[in-house]
Design a protein around this motif. Structure first.
Motif, PDB file in Angstrom:
ATOM      1  N   ALA A 145      38.111  33.853  32.822  1.00 57.40           N
ATOM      2  CA  ALA A 145      38.909  32.927  33.605  1.00 57.40           C
ATOM      3  C   ALA A 145      37.957  31.482  33.202  1.00 57.40           C
ATOM      4  O   ALA A 145      38.679  30.563  32.777  1.00 57.40           O
ATOM      5  CB  ALA A 145      38.792  33.137  35.037  1.00 57.40           C
ATOM      6  N   ILE A 146      36.728  31.598  33.340  1.00 56.56           N
ATOM      7  CA  ILE A 146      36.066  30.186  32.773  1.00 56.56           C
ATOM      8  C   ILE A 146      36.275  29.978  31.526  1.00 56.56           C
ATOM      9  O   ILE A 146      36.451  28.651  30.988  1.00 56.56           O
ATOM     10  CB  ILE A 146      34.410  30.414  33.489  1.00 56.56           C
ATOM     11  N   LYS A 147      36.184  30.911  30.675  1.00 61.25           N
ATOM     12  CA  LYS A 147      36.374  30.808  29.208  1.00 61.25           C
ATOM     13  C   LYS A 147      37.486  29.786  28.844  1.00 61.25           C
ATOM     14  O   LYS A 147      37.611  29.074  27.831  1.00 61.25           O
ATOM     15  CB  LYS A 147      36.284  32.130  28.407  1.00 61.25           C
ATOM     16  N   LEU A 148      38.680  30.011  29.599  1.00 61.26           N
ATOM     17  CA  LEU A 148      39.756  29.493  29.444  1.00 61.26           C
ATOM     18  C   LEU A 148      39.931  28.147  30.180  1.00 61.26           C
ATOM     19  O   LEU A 148      41.075  27.698  30.366  1.00 61.26           O
ATOM     20  CB  LEU A 148      40.999  30.404  30.035  1.00 61.26           C
ATOM     21  N   GLY A 149      39.080  27.883  30.727  1.00 65.57           N
ATOM     22  CA  GLY A 149      38.948  26.707  31.926  1.00 65.57           C
ATOM     23  C   GLY A 149      39.763  26.596  32.833  1.00 65.57           C
ATOM     24  O   GLY A 149      40.162  25.652  33.793  1.00 65.57           O
ATOM     25  N   HIS A 150      39.894  27.965  33.340  1.00 65.16           N
ATOM     26  CA  HIS A 150      40.428  28.090  34.615  1.00 65.16           C
ATOM     27  C   HIS A 150      39.484  28.331  35.855  1.00 65.16           C
ATOM     28  O   HIS A 150      38.447  28.350  35.602  1.00 65.16           O
ATOM     29  CB  HIS A 150      41.485  29.322  34.792  1.00 65.16           C
ATOM     30  N   VAL A 151      40.114  28.341  37.323  1.00 61.99           N
ATOM     31  CA  VAL A 151      39.089  28.465  38.257  1.00 61.99           C
ATOM     32  C   VAL A 151      39.216  30.102  38.613  1.00 61.99           C
ATOM     33  O   VAL A 151      40.487  30.585  38.735  1.00 61.99           O
ATOM     34  CB  VAL A 151      39.943  27.711  39.402  1.00 61.99           C
ATOM     35  N   SER A 152      38.136  30.466  38.680  1.00 60.01           N
ATOM     36  CA  SER A 152      38.025  31.967  39.331  1.00 60.01           C
ATOM     37  C   SER A 152      37.606  32.072  40.577  1.00 60.01           C
ATOM     38  O   SER A 152      36.649  31.240  40.986  1.00 60.01           O
ATOM     39  CB  SER A 152      36.794  32.499  38.226  1.00 60.01           C
ATOM     40  N   VAL A 153      38.264  33.041  41.261  1.00 61.06           N
ATOM     41  CA  VAL A 153      38.078  33.218  42.705  1.00 61.06           C
ATOM     42  C   VAL A 153      37.761  34.826  42.876  1.00 61.06           C
ATOM     43  O   VAL A 153      38.549  35.683  42.565  1.00 61.06           O
ATOM     44  CB  VAL A 153      39.004  32.895  43.775  1.00 61.06           C
ATOM     45  N   THR A 154      36.663  35.048  43.236  1.00 58.87           N
ATOM     46  CA  THR A 154      36.035  36.540  43.095  1.00 58.87           C
ATOM     47  C   THR A 154      35.848  36.837  44.620  1.00 58.87           C
ATOM     48  O   THR A 154      34.899  36.503  45.160  1.00 58.87           O
ATOM     49  CB  THR A 154      34.941  36.801  42.101  1.00 58.87           C
ATOM     50  N   PRO A 155      36.634  37.798  45.273  1.00 58.23           N
ATOM     51  CA  PRO A 155      36.333  38.256  46.720  1.00 58.23           C
ATOM     52  C   PRO A 155      35.110  39.451  46.455  1.00 58.23           C
ATOM     53  O   PRO A 155      35.374  40.435  45.628  1.00 58.23           O
ATOM     54  CB  PRO A 155      37.732  38.835  47.121  1.00 58.23           C
ATOM     55  N   LEU A 156      34.322  39.300  47.458  1.00 58.20           N
ATOM     56  CA  LEU A 156      33.281  40.282  47.289  1.00 58.20           C
ATOM     57  C   LEU A 156      32.897  40.936  48.624  1.00 58.20           C
ATOM     58  O   LEU A 156      33.005  40.411  49.740  1.00 58.20           O
ATOM     59  CB  LEU A 156      31.884  39.636  46.761  1.00 58.20           C
TER      60      LEU A 156
END
Length: 297
Positions: free
Chosen positions: A270-281
């Motif tokens: 996601a970051i490589k594409l310039g998008h926002v990443s939201v990871t539930p953990l």
């Protein structure tokens, strides 16, 4: 403590009538639509702890504090390390330390990020229900970085205390300091919108969220639910200084988004594409499968 992204699918960030967000990713325009929908019930946490691992010198923190207090209108208390404490994970300060009250609701603490979170939760701001850690200066994506992050460590401390925690990081692509004030404010706005909606629709099986918002966001960026890329990890962290014979901090392999390929659906991708990443953990030790034909002596 180990982190696992093997959780049940998170709820959509917000459901409000006809403008419900469906699936695991959506475009910026849809995110903004849901954020201003009049039928949405906005329930702000009564008090929020703001911490980080970069200390008061962070180039992103002041803008973030202003956004949380003025735009989100949340009652936020600052409890940050007095100095930078990057890459310390969830380390706890055991030696005596001092707490410096800079101004009302603004504390600088001579301790690690997780210690700041713990002290804030139990002593300084005991009625707080949410810890927002960050924005980190740089990314926290990929297994090596997530497990080593002081920003994530403070959010994990919140989970241990039965509070909600969100770790926020601002990856950058063109070297430290090569960003504009406009880019910072755009990233802050995106982080604020995501944070607000996560708080309103927290996943039942989620302990913390790890949010990465690139400083240089793609023009038509998306906000995507992701997993931690397990193939991404750092290499040697130290180099020998031949002049004094000491090993010094000299990390290699931390810019995980510079890899040629990333695991599809992962935070790195996601970051490589310039998008926002939201990871539930989940913040805990998740049982691993052990072959039943092997015996343990």
């Amino acid at each position: 403590m180990l982190l696992s992204s093997r959780v049940a699918p998170c709820k959509p960030l917000m459901r409000c009538g006809e403008c419900a967000v469906k699936g695991f990713s959506y475009k910026r325009s849809r995110l903004r639509t849901t954020a201003i929908c009049a039928s949405a019930v906005k329930m702000a946490p009564p008090k929020v702890i703001l911490t980080n691992d970069d200390g008061p010198e962070s180039p992103f923190f002041n803008a973030w504090v202003a956004h949380v207090r003025q735009k989100l209108k949340w009652n936020a208390v600052v409890c940050i390390p007095s100095t930078g404490q990057s890459f310390v994970s969830k380390s706890i300060t055991r030696s005596p330390f001092q707490v410096h009250e800079q101004s009302p609701d603004n504390w600088h603490i001579d301790a690690s990020p997780a210690t700041c979170a713990n002290l804030a939760i139990y002593d300084l701001v005991p009625d707080a229900t949410l810890v927002l850690s960050g924005p980190n200066v740089g990314h926290n994506v990929g297994r090596g970085s997530v497990l080593s992050s002081g920003t994530v460590g403070a959010a994990m401390e919140a989970a241990i205390a039965g509070r909600r925690g969100i770790a926020i990081s601002f990856p950058f692509f063109h070297g430290f300091g090569n960003w504009t004030e406009t880019e910072i404010l755009k990233a802050v706005e995106a982080a604020g919108a995501v944070t607000e909606q996560l708080v309103q629709s927290w996943g039942d099986d989620v302990d913390i969220y790890n949010v990465n918002v690139p400083v240089q966001l793609a023009k038509d960026y998306q906000v995507s639910f992701t997993t931690v890329d397990p193939t991404s990890q750092y290499h040697s962290l130290y180099g020998l200084n031949e002049e004094n014979g000491c090993y010094e901090w000299s990390p290699k392999g931390l810019r995980v988004f510079e890899v040629d390929q990333a695991l599809p659906g992962s935070d790195v991708a996601a970051i490589k594409l310039g998008h926002v990443s939201v990871t539930p953990l989940k913040a805990g030790f998740v049982p691993a499968q052990h072959p039943i034909h092997q015996s343990v002596p």
